[in-house]
Motif scaffolding. Structure first.
Motif, short mmCIF file in Angstrom:
data_model
loop_
_atom_site.label_atom_id
_atom_site.label_comp_id
_atom_site.label_asym_id
_atom_site.label_seq_id
_atom_site.Cartn_x
_atom_site.Cartn_y
_atom_site.Cartn_z
N GLY A 152 9.49 2.38 -17.37
CA GLY A 152 10.54 2.77 -16.42
C GLY A 152 10.75 1.67 -15.39
N GLU A 153 10.96 2.08 -14.14
CA GLU A 153 11.30 1.12 -13.09
C GLU A 153 10.25 0.03 -12.87
OE1 GLU A 153 12.11 2.92 -9.21
OE2 GLU A 153 11.35 1.10 -8.27
N ILE A 154 10.69 -1.22 -12.85
CA ILE A 154 9.76 -2.30 -12.44
C ILE A 154 10.26 -3.04 -11.19
CG2 ILE A 154 8.69 -2.62 -14.71
CD1 ILE A 154 10.29 -5.28 -14.91
N THR A 155 11.54 -2.90 -10.85
CA THR A 155 12.01 -3.48 -9.58
C THR A 155 13.03 -2.55 -8.92
OG1 THR A 155 14.08 -4.61 -10.21
CG2 THR A 155 12.04 -5.79 -10.69
N THR A 156 13.13 -2.69 -7.61
CA THR A 156 14.28 -2.15 -6.88
C THR A 156 14.78 -3.26 -5.98
OG1 THR A 156 13.60 0.16 -6.88
CG2 THR A 156 15.06 -0.50 -5.11
N GLY A 157 16.09 -3.42 -5.93
CA GLY A 157 16.65 -4.46 -5.07
C GLY A 157 18.05 -4.11 -4.66
N PHE A 188 0.84 -1.20 0.00
CA PHE A 188 0.00 0.00 0.00
C PHE A 188 0.87 1.24 0.00
CE2 PHE A 188 -2.05 -3.55 2.07
CZ PHE A 188 -3.29 -3.58 1.44
N ARG A 189 0.58 2.16 -0.88
CA ARG A 189 1.35 3.41 -0.94
C ARG A 189 0.37 4.56 -1.11
NH1 ARG A 189 7.06 2.03 -2.77
NH2 ARG A 189 7.18 -0.12 -2.00
N ALA A 190 0.48 5.53 -0.24
CA ALA A 190 -0.39 6.70 -0.35
C ALA A 190 0.19 7.65 -1.41
CB ALA A 190 -0.51 7.39 1.01
N GLU A 191 0.11 7.24 -2.66
CA GLU A 191 0.64 8.03 -3.78
C GLU A 191 -0.33 9.17 -4.04
OE1 GLU A 191 3.51 7.25 -5.03
OE2 GLU A 191 3.78 5.08 -4.74
N LYS A 192 0.16 10.38 -3.88
CA LYS A 192 -0.79 11.50 -3.96
C LYS A 192 -0.91 12.08 -5.36
CE LYS A 192 -0.43 12.35 0.91
NZ LYS A 192 0.83 11.68 1.27
N ARG A 202 1.47 4.96 -13.79
CA ARG A 202 2.15 3.76 -13.29
C ARG A 202 2.13 3.61 -11.78
NH1 ARG A 202 8.64 4.67 -13.60
NH2 ARG A 202 8.64 6.42 -12.18
N HIS A 203 1.26 4.37 -11.09
CA HIS A 203 1.15 4.23 -9.64
C HIS A 203 -0.27 3.87 -9.22
CE1 HIS A 203 4.91 6.62 -9.66
NE2 HIS A 203 5.17 5.92 -8.57
N LEU A 204 -0.36 2.87 -8.36
CA LEU A 204 -1.61 2.52 -7.71
C LEU A 204 -1.40 2.76 -6.21
CD1 LEU A 204 -1.97 -0.94 -9.47
CD2 LEU A 204 -3.55 0.98 -9.82
N THR A 205 -2.48 2.82 -5.44
CA THR A 205 -2.27 2.93 -3.99
C THR A 205 -2.24 1.53 -3.36
OG1 THR A 205 -4.63 3.23 -3.73
CG2 THR A 205 -3.28 5.23 -3.74
P1 ATP Z 1 8.58 4.76 -8.00
O1 ATP Z 1 9.84 5.53 -7.79
O2 ATP Z 1 8.35 4.34 -9.40
O3 ATP Z 1 7.38 5.41 -7.36
P2 ATP Z 1 9.55 3.23 -5.82
O4 ATP Z 1 11.02 3.25 -6.07
O5 ATP Z 1 8.96 4.12 -4.80
O6 ATP Z 1 8.75 3.38 -7.19
P3 ATP Z 1 9.92 0.66 -4.59
O7 ATP Z 1 9.77 1.01 -3.16
O8 ATP Z 1 11.27 0.50 -5.15
O9 ATP Z 1 9.10 1.73 -5.46
O10 ATP Z 1 8.98 -0.61 -4.87
C1 ATP Z 1 9.39 -1.75 -5.59
C2 ATP Z 1 8.58 -1.91 -6.85
O11 ATP Z 1 7.19 -1.86 -6.58
C3 ATP Z 1 8.77 -0.83 -7.88
O12 ATP Z 1 9.93 -1.05 -8.65
C4 ATP Z 1 7.52 -0.91 -8.71
O13 ATP Z 1 7.58 -1.98 -9.62
C5 ATP Z 1 6.49 -1.27 -7.67
N1 ATP Z 1 5.75 -0.09 -7.20
C6 ATP Z 1 6.17 0.83 -6.31
N2 ATP Z 1 5.22 1.74 -6.07
C7 ATP Z 1 4.16 1.39 -6.83
C8 ATP Z 1 2.86 1.94 -7.01
N3 ATP Z 1 2.46 3.00 -6.35
N4 ATP Z 1 2.01 1.31 -7.87
C9 ATP Z 1 2.40 0.20 -8.54
N5 ATP Z 1 3.62 -0.36 -8.40
C10 ATP Z 1 4.49 0.21 -7.56
#
Ligand code: ATP
Ligand code: MG
Length: 427
Positions: free
Chosen positions: A349-354, A204-208, A213-216
């Protein structure tokens, strides 16, 4: 009575046989002598014909779009019919007559979102949901075949993993808790017992801000494993993404083609993926006219521009530690650089962070303080570094981001049945 799945008819095995099908009316067209009903079930769509003067014609006349029915008839090969087969109807049993269905041609995007509960019946969503289910299965298979154990992380948590700005706070009896942003900190606990684990759960992310490409609420695949380094992270990631693409191209060929996606495109995704450092990424961006300076995070525009150079998935690694989370391990000989890696794909763009997690207790405490966090909020996390700490790594992959790229979706909302965003939590 045997009910034939519509897809089975297109194998040719039912030719000239009498079949019973069950489903919903997808389209209806009436000519002088025939009523054409396109019937859909979970597996496909077939054309049926009801001739004037028959019992079937009378029922077909009454039936409306989206009514549910059982239909019996004879399968005929006919090159004019979509898919090469149609059914000459002998009997129609209406199960549930539909009122006028509100979705027709050329409806606005907003309207479609308001009636998501009906839109999910569309062919497009049917196909995407089928592929999504398979993609999840492939990911489970991938990890299980490599000895990773699936664990179930908590959804209620006490402290942030990815920073306070996107935390959802929620009432929990007489105190406040948060909804999880990532399973990672909890996954790290389990590697001391199971060594290699993974989770498949919502984050869950409170994306404002509203973006494509962002869901909450999204689904997050997060493996975590012990005795491993940065190279291991990138290897597993490229193997995972390639495996999922290969399997999808093979198993979901029909669905992909119907969505207008060439399976060959996915078959081309194979390891190794190109790797560039953050430093090189910045240099490339400068050459493209971007003003981003060392130490700044890349946004969507930068990621997209960078991806144009590769036209396939690629890694960016070794970021400045300031723009990465407190738990990222830093290089001992270059303390300003975090062992962190993002996987980027074209258009999304980004699909993973690790990356590697800080396994030294003193370093971790230093990083927590530097990040302006409170040590006491991370007691148990720090505690793990006291009892047989090991180098360990992990990553998080957004399922809907992956699907958005694979299925060439314009917006992430179509990669999940019930998308949640700042504006929408209905239905
Ligand atoms: P971004 O910078 O794109 O908002 P993030 O770096 O904050 O992403 P991470 O914490 O690295 O996101 O989360 C790991 C992965 O989860 C991301 O690479 C992405 O694939 C996915 N992800 C992150 N936030 C979201 C979101 N709000 N909606 C959908 N997928 C997400
Ligand atoms: Mg990230």
């Amino acid at each position: 009575m045997y009910i034939t799945p519509i897809q089975e008819i297109f194998t040719g095995n039912c030719k000239d046989n009498c079949v019973n099908i069950r489903g919903w009316v997808y389209r209806k067209r009436t000519s002088k002598k025939t009523i054409f009903l396109l019937i859909r079930d979970a597996t496909g769509i077939i054309q049926t014909t009801s001739k004037k003067g028959t019992e079937a014609w009378k029922e077909a006349g009454k039936i409306t779009i989206e009514s549910s029915l059982k239909l019996s008839g004879t399968v005929k090969e006919d090159e004019r019919a979509p898919g090469g087969y149609e059914i000459t109807t002998s009997k129609i049993d209406i199960i549930g007559l539909s009122e006028t269905f509100p979705i027709g041609k050329d409806q606005s995007e907003e309207f479609i979102r308001d009636i998501r509960h009906l839109w999910l019946r569309s062919r497009k969503m049917n196909l995407i949901m089928r592929i999504r289910s398979e993609v999840l299965r492939f990911m489970h298979t991938f990890f299980r075949e490599r000895g990773f154990i699936e664990i179930s992380p908590p959804m209620f948590i006490t402290s942030a993993c990815e920073g306070g700005a996107t935390l959802f706070r929620t009432k929990y009896f007489d105190r406040d808790l948060y909804l999880t942003q990532s399973a990672q900190l909890y996954s790290e606990i389990l590697i001391y017992s199971l060594e290699k684990i993974y989770t498949c759960a919502p984050s869950f992310r409170a994306e404002k801000s509203r973006t494509i490409r962002h869901l909450t609420e999204y689904w997050h695949i997060e493996p975590e494993w012990a005795f491993a380094d940065m190279d291991d992270v990138m290897k597993i990631e490229e193997e995972l993404v390639s495996y999922v693409c290969q399997e999808t191209a093979e198993v979901c060929r029909r669905e992909l083609e119907e969505l207008g996606i060439d399976p060959k495109k996915l078959l081309q995704i194979r390891p190794p993926f190109p790797r560039i450092t953050y430093k090189e990424a910045i240099e490339r961006l400068h050459r493209k006219g971007f003003k981003v300076s060392w130490g700044e995070d890349m946004g969507y525009d930068e990621e997209k521009a960078l991806a144009e150079d590769f036209n396939r998935p690629f890694f960016v690694h070794d970021y400045p530690k300031e723009i990465k989370a407190f738990y990222c391990k830093t290089y001992r000989d270059r303390p300003e650089i975090a062992m962190s890696v993002d996987l980027l794909v074209p258009r999304v763009g980004e699909i993973t962070t690790g990356g590697a997690r800080e396994d030294d207790r003193d370093e971790l405490i230093k990083r927590i303080r530097e990040s302006g966090l409170r040590e006491e909020d991370y007691d148990w996390y720090i505690d793990m570094r006291r009892y047989g700490s090991v180098p360990h790594v992990g990553f998080g992959l957004g399922v809907e981001r992956l699907l958005m790229w694979m299925l060439e979706l314009d917006n992430i909302i179509d990669a999940i049945p019930f998308p949640r965003s700042i504006r929408r939590s209905y239905p």
